[in-house]
Scaffold this motif. Structure first.
Motif, short mmCIF file in Angstrom:
data_model
loop_
_atom_site.label_atom_id
_atom_site.label_comp_id
_atom_site.label_asym_id
_atom_site.label_seq_id
_atom_site.Cartn_x
_atom_site.Cartn_y
_atom_site.Cartn_z
N HIS A 1 7.73 -6.73 14.26
CA HIS A 1 6.58 -6.97 13.38
C HIS A 1 6.60 -6.12 12.11
N VAL A 2 7.58 -5.23 11.97
CA VAL A 2 7.82 -4.56 10.68
C VAL A 2 8.95 -5.31 9.99
N HIS A 3 8.68 -5.82 8.80
CA HIS A 3 9.65 -6.64 8.08
C HIS A 3 10.17 -5.91 6.85
N THR A 4 11.44 -6.09 6.54
CA THR A 4 11.97 -5.49 5.32
C THR A 4 11.58 -6.35 4.13
N ILE A 5 11.26 -5.68 3.03
CA ILE A 5 10.72 -6.35 1.85
C ILE A 5 11.13 -5.56 0.61
N THR A 6 11.20 -6.21 -0.52
CA THR A 6 11.45 -5.51 -1.78
C THR A 6 10.13 -5.33 -2.52
N PRO A 7 10.03 -4.35 -3.42
CA PRO A 7 8.79 -4.18 -4.19
C PRO A 7 8.39 -5.44 -4.95
N ARG A 8 9.36 -6.15 -5.48
CA ARG A 8 9.03 -7.39 -6.20
C ARG A 8 8.35 -8.39 -5.27
N GLU A 9 8.88 -8.54 -4.05
CA GLU A 9 8.27 -9.46 -3.08
C GLU A 9 6.87 -8.99 -2.68
N TYR A 10 6.72 -7.67 -2.55
CA TYR A 10 5.41 -7.15 -2.18
C TYR A 10 4.36 -7.51 -3.23
N LEU A 11 4.72 -7.37 -4.49
CA LEU A 11 3.75 -7.66 -5.56
C LEU A 11 3.39 -9.14 -5.61
N ILE A 12 4.32 -9.99 -5.22
CA ILE A 12 4.00 -11.41 -5.14
C ILE A 12 2.99 -11.66 -4.02
N LYS A 13 3.17 -10.99 -2.90
CA LYS A 13 2.32 -11.19 -1.73
C LYS A 13 0.99 -10.46 -1.87
N HIS A 14 1.00 -9.30 -2.54
CA HIS A 14 -0.22 -8.48 -2.68
C HIS A 14 -0.37 -8.06 -4.14
N PRO A 15 -0.78 -8.96 -5.02
CA PRO A 15 -0.84 -8.65 -6.46
C PRO A 15 -2.00 -7.74 -6.85
N GLU A 16 -3.05 -7.67 -6.03
CA GLU A 16 -4.22 -6.85 -6.35
C GLU A 16 -4.06 -5.47 -5.73
N ASN A 17 -4.05 -4.45 -6.60
CA ASN A 17 -3.87 -3.08 -6.10
C ASN A 17 -4.74 -2.12 -6.92
N GLN A 18 -4.92 -0.94 -6.37
CA GLN A 18 -5.79 0.07 -6.98
C GLN A 18 -5.22 0.55 -8.32
N VAL A 19 -6.10 0.73 -9.30
CA VAL A 19 -5.70 1.24 -10.62
C VAL A 19 -5.87 2.75 -10.64
N SER A 20 -4.85 3.45 -11.10
CA SER A 20 -4.91 4.91 -11.16
C SER A 20 -3.80 5.40 -12.07
N VAL A 21 -3.89 6.67 -12.47
CA VAL A 21 -2.86 7.31 -13.30
C VAL A 21 -2.08 8.28 -12.43
N PRO A 22 -0.84 7.96 -12.06
CA PRO A 22 -0.04 8.91 -11.27
C PRO A 22 0.17 10.21 -12.03
N ALA A 23 0.36 11.28 -11.29
CA ALA A 23 0.58 12.60 -11.89
C ALA A 23 2.06 12.79 -12.21
N GLY A 24 2.32 13.73 -13.12
CA GLY A 24 3.70 14.08 -13.41
C GLY A 24 4.37 14.67 -12.18
N SER A 25 5.58 14.24 -11.91
CA SER A 25 6.29 14.71 -10.72
C SER A 25 7.75 14.28 -10.82
N SER A 26 8.55 14.75 -9.86
CA SER A 26 9.94 14.30 -9.73
C SER A 26 10.28 14.38 -8.25
N TRP A 27 11.50 13.98 -7.87
CA TRP A 27 11.86 14.19 -6.47
C TRP A 27 12.76 15.41 -6.33
#
Length: 510
Positions: free
Chosen positions: A383-409
């Motif tokens: 029941h966990v499926h692999t997905i790409t971010p592009r596919e996710y946005l097609i399936k769930h286009p409505e998301n919270q609006v916010s300003v991410p903070a400066g960061s790196s990995w």
């Protein structure tokens, strides 16, 4: 369909990048080996993995970022020829190893395996892919399971060049143009180098037609509006770009030095290579300048427990360990999704980004692990499926609006790994060069001669190559600091020589 009735999503992202290294002035060049090793141990194995998944009808979703410098090196005729020669040298070395190890059955089995591995690599590179790896990735992507995205033009560390906005814009626009030219379609996503974000960067991403990017966890946690679902759903920036955050749990399972999968005692030991154990007479084709030893890729040992003598690598033992880790990883994702989805109005999204070179080069068994994950999820209809971010946005286009903070990995998610006491002088020189080029453009280019425009374009190339985040990273880690310094100095020296031509209008075309 893998996206129907999901209890959770897993998005595996591989970032494939190497600094642009090409030295036709030398017959062999040490740092070109970075590319050759990565093709043999990472890019070819990943392509072959994807071919098998497609052939067997496995429904998977994977996102790979291919940086413009890497793709340009893959396409370069000189480097293609040198890589082919490199594989042929490896085959000759492996064949001599078969003879040398004839009296040791276990060692001889490994030597024969390497000879087959290198011959297979040459066959796939020459015959199946016609030396054209970008086209191979493009063809697999056309089948619908693999998404490709770009990266900044020369992998510039964008927060540290934002003093001059046109420099940031150039990195992004060059990447989009390069990706579109080579892969035939404009990229919808971008890997911002080192996952390094700063508020306002999304303006340039939107201008370039980018729809999504990835950032590290603190960029989410410190956003101006607290993320409702943490990193398990994207945020939408003020300019309408989706930001996907890195999941710590999957990073820890794979990356953690103490307990991550790649450090298991049954896996191949990266740091024991025949290039440093064989006699020089057996390594003549692999000695740089006749005496400098390098890795060959023939590694006979497994990691073994701390303090123990390094035992021989056992292919069957490694295969069994891969199966254990696949089961552990997938089971952990099922539990994680079950835990996270309470209180969410959608399945949780677990984003797992990694350097592609981890899979195969550093962790030799990594591509087999990835293949196992995709196969297990598909074959067991989990029941966990692999997905790409592009596919996710097609399936769930409505998301919270916010300003991410400066960061790196980087360390503690700051910029410190690229800006520190060893590297702080670099950025002053980069800023000064960018300001000079911007001033030339601001003075107008319509009335400039074609030759002057050509010189200014070469100035832009030199500046962008000097901006690559690889150089301060290498200086900080101390792996090849002299070469990194030389590259920065060389590009900027050529920049200012070209600048003198523009100012004087005396062009040395040679």
């Amino acid at each position: 369909m893998r996206l129907e009735n999901a209890g959770g999503y897993l998005s595996i992202v591989l970032h494939a990048h190497l600094p642009y290294v090409r030295h036709p002035e030398y017959d062999t060049f040490l740092e070109e080996m970075w590319l050759f090793e990565a093709i043999t141990e990472t890019y070819l194995p990943i392509l072959r993995m994807l071919e098998r998944l497609e052939d067997d009808g496995i429904d998977y979703g994977l996102l790979i970022s291919l940086s413009p410098p890497l793709v340009c090196m893959m396409n370069d005729p000189l480097l293609r020829e040198r890589y082919s020669q490199h594989l042929q040298k490896l085959i000759r070395l492996a064949d001599t190893e078969i003879s040398r190890t004839a009296s040791d059955a276990k060692l001889n089995k490994l030597a024969r395996w390497y000879a087959d591995f290198f011959r297979d690599s040459l066959y796939w590179y020459e015959k199946k892919y016609n030396r054209d790896l970008p086209t191979a990735f493009r063809q697999i992507a056309s089948m619908g399971h693999l998404d490709l995205m770009t990266c900044a033009g020369t992998h510039g560390f964008l927060p540290l060049i934002k003093e001059n906005p046109p420099a940031v814009r150039a990195q992004i626009m060059a990447a989009v143009q390069s990706h579109t030219r080579i892969f035939g379609t404009a990229p919808t996503g971008i890997w911002v180098p080192e996952c390094a974000y700063y508020p306002g960067l999304d303006e340039y991403l939107a201008e370039a037609g980018i729809r999504y990017f990835l950032i590290d966890t603190p960029g989410f946690e410190n956003a101006n509006n607290r993320p409702r679902y943490g990193v398990y759903a994207p945020l939408i920036t003020p300019n309408g770009i989706a930001a996907f955050g890195r999941d710590k749990e999957t990073s820890y399972q794979v990356w953690a030095a103490e307990c991550g999968y790649p450090g298991h005692k049954n896996y191949r030991e990266f740091y024991r290579d025949a290039g440093f154990s064989l006699e020089e007479k057996d390594l003549q084709e692999f000695l740089i300048a006749g005496h400098i030893r390098v890795n060959t890729g023939i590694k006979y040992n497994r990691i073994t427990k701390d303090g123990e003598r390094k035992e021989l690598y056992d292919l069957d033992l490694a295969r069994a360990t891969i199966d254990e880790h696949v089961n552990d990883f997938v089971t952990s994702r099922l539990r994680q999704a079950d835990r996270l989805r309470h209180g969410m109005d959608r399945p949780p999204l677990i984003v797992s980004p990694y350097d592609a070179e981890l899979y195969g080069h550093w962790w030799f068994e990594g591509p087999q692990f990835l293949e196992g994950v995709f196969r297990k999820i598909h074959n067991e209809k989990l029941h966990v499926h692999t997905i790409t971010p592009r596919e996710y946005l097609i399936k769930h286009p409505e998301n919270q609006v916010s300003v991410p903070a400066g960061s790196s990995w980087g360390h503690e998610s700051t910029y410190e790994f690229w800006l520190n006491e060893k590297t702080d002088d670099i950025y002053q020189d980069l800023h000064r060069a960018a300001e000079e080029l911007i001033a030339h453009v601001d003075n107008g280019i319509d009335d400039r001669s074609e030759l002057i425009i050509r010189v200014m374009k070469q100035m832009a190339r030199e500046l962008m190559l000097a901006e690559a985040s690889d150089w301060p990273f290498i200086i900080r880690t101390g792996t090849s600091p002299d070469y990194a310094r030389q590259r920065i100095r060389g590009h900027l020296s050529r920049f200012w020589t070209l600048n003198d031509m523009v100012v004087s209008e005396q062009i040395d075309t040679a």
